[in-house]
Design a protein around this motif. Structure first.
Motif, PDB file in Angstrom:
ATOM      1  N   LEU A 131      18.747  16.255  25.501  1.00 47.50           N
ATOM      2  CA  LEU A 131      18.725  15.924  24.071  1.00 47.50           C
ATOM      3  C   LEU A 131      19.398  17.037  23.284  1.00 47.50           C
ATOM      4  CD1 LEU A 131      14.976  14.809  23.782  1.00 47.50           C
ATOM      5  CD2 LEU A 131      16.959  13.381  24.327  1.00 47.50           C
ATOM      6  N   VAL A 132      20.303  16.668  22.377  1.00 47.38           N
ATOM      7  CA  VAL A 132      21.023  17.672  21.587  1.00 47.38           C
ATOM      8  C   VAL A 132      20.943  17.304  20.109  1.00 47.38           C
ATOM      9  CG1 VAL A 132      23.179  18.946  21.294  1.00 47.38           C
ATOM     10  CG2 VAL A 132      22.640  17.920  23.522  1.00 47.38           C
ATOM     11  N   THR A 192      16.264  20.316  26.032  1.00 50.76           N
ATOM     12  CA  THR A 192      16.573  20.061  24.618  1.00 50.76           C
ATOM     13  C   THR A 192      17.419  21.220  24.103  1.00 50.76           C
ATOM     14  OG1 THR A 192      14.534  21.139  23.878  1.00 50.76           O
ATOM     15  CG2 THR A 192      14.446  18.756  24.231  1.00 50.76           C
ATOM     16  N   CYS A 193      18.435  20.900  23.305  1.00 47.62           N
ATOM     17  CA  CYS A 193      19.389  21.912  22.842  1.00 47.62           C
ATOM     18  C   CYS A 193      19.641  21.733  21.347  1.00 47.62           C
ATOM     19  CB  CYS A 193      20.718  21.781  23.579  1.00 47.62           C
ATOM     20  SG  CYS A 193      20.566  21.683  25.379  1.00 47.62           S
ATOM     21  N   THR A 194      19.804  22.851  20.643  1.00 47.96           N
ATOM     22  CA  THR A 194      20.080  22.782  19.207  1.00 47.96           C
ATOM     23  C   THR A 194      21.527  23.128  18.856  1.00 47.96           C
ATOM     24  OG1 THR A 194      19.327  25.067  18.927  1.00 47.96           O
ATOM     25  CG2 THR A 194      17.697  23.327  18.564  1.00 47.96           C
ATOM     26  N   THR A 195      22.317  23.546  19.837  1.00 52.70           N
ATOM     27  CA  THR A 195      23.717  23.899  19.586  1.00 52.70           C
ATOM     28  C   THR A 195      24.600  23.353  20.702  1.00 52.70           C
ATOM     29  OG1 THR A 195      23.626  25.976  20.846  1.00 52.70           O
ATOM     30  CG2 THR A 195      23.018  26.076  18.498  1.00 52.70           C
ATOM     31  N   LEU A 231      26.369  19.426  14.479  1.00 48.08           N
ATOM     32  CA  LEU A 231      25.845  20.604  15.152  1.00 48.08           C
ATOM     33  C   LEU A 231      26.364  21.856  14.448  1.00 48.08           C
ATOM     34  CD1 LEU A 231      26.334  19.494  18.875  1.00 48.08           C
ATOM     35  CD2 LEU A 231      24.212  19.492  17.552  1.00 48.08           C
ATOM     36  N   PRO A 232      25.636  22.954  14.503  1.00 50.84           N
ATOM     37  CA  PRO A 232      26.022  24.125  13.718  1.00 50.84           C
ATOM     38  C   PRO A 232      27.256  24.863  14.225  1.00 50.84           C
ATOM     39  CG  PRO A 232      24.081  24.604  15.047  1.00 50.84           C
ATOM     40  CD  PRO A 232      24.335  23.131  15.173  1.00 50.84           C
ATOM     41  N   ASP A 233      27.543  24.781  15.518  1.00 49.86           N
ATOM     42  CA  ASP A 233      28.627  25.598  16.071  1.00 49.86           C
ATOM     43  C   ASP A 233      29.865  24.809  16.475  1.00 49.86           C
ATOM     44  OD1 ASP A 233      27.060  24.435  18.024  1.00 49.86           O
ATOM     45  OD2 ASP A 233      27.340  26.049  19.466  1.00 49.86           O
TER      46      ASP A 233
END
Length: 208
Positions: A8-9, A34-37, A59-61
């Motif tokens: 999951l991203v 689970t990933c946030t970037t 996504l932020p990056d």
């Protein structure tokens, strides 16, 4: 039956946790990370080799479209499903062009997410119902160029040069009233109400 291993991203931790809780009761699904970037996603996919990535576009990056392209080019068997609030045809098209196997909106139920993952695992595409309706909408018609008379074309060019109605009348040996009539007709044909909009639209349509 082997479970579908999923990464999951999403850039929001609460969304990730909510997704994990939603998917937990589904025996066919195993959330392996689970990933946030984007960076976290690349690391997780390389290490865990999942079957499916549920990918947010924001996504932020790195943009999710670019992430999708890199993932599917690096791992041809990996299935990427966009999971987003962005219900816009341009995003759907770009994600599919860059390797996505599905496009699901975040209001989807756990059952729909499971169906999406089953479908893409079987080599098919999956779209939320709202997205299907969006894709079926006809493309906007190409705007018709206004049909101008020779005189209207002359006056349009002079308007674009910044001449006043009096100056145009003097240049073309017409009455000011006649020039004003032509000017109104031109505005009507272009569907605009002022000279600035007229010039902008005429330039866009390469009439100047």
């Amino acid at each position: 039956m082997n479970s579908i291993r999923v990464v999951l991203v999403d850039d929001h931790r609460m969304v990730l946790e909510g997704l994990r809780v939603l998917l937990q009761p589904l025996a066919e699904v195993e959330v392996v990370s689970t990933c946030t970037t984007a960076a976290e996603c690349y690391t997780a996919v390389a290490r865990l080799q999942p079957d499916v990535v549920l990918l947010d576009i924001n996504l932020p990056d790195q943009n999710g479209v670019a992430v999708c392209q890199q993932l599917t080019e690096t791992y041809p068997k990996l299935k990427v499903i966009a999971l987003t609030t962005l219900n816009e045809k341009s995003y759907v098209t770009r994600m599919m062009q860059h390797g996505a196997a599905g496009y699901v909106l975040k209001n989807a139920s756990p059952e729909e997410l499971l169906e999406a993952m089953r479908r893409v695992q079987a080599g098919k595409k999956y779209f939320s119902e709202e997205v299907q309706e969006l894709l079926l909408q006809p493309a906007p018609a190409t705007p018709q160029l206004p049909l101008l008379t020779r005189r209207e074309k002359e006056i349009l060019a002079l308007i674009a040069d910044g001449l006043t109605s009096q100056e145009i009348a003097d240049r073309l040996f017409l009455s000011v009233l006649t020039v004003e009539t032509h000017r109104r007709n031109i505005l009507t044909k272009f569907g605009v109400s002022n000279t600035a909009s007229l010039i902008k639209l005429a330039a866009q349509q390469q009439l100047l």
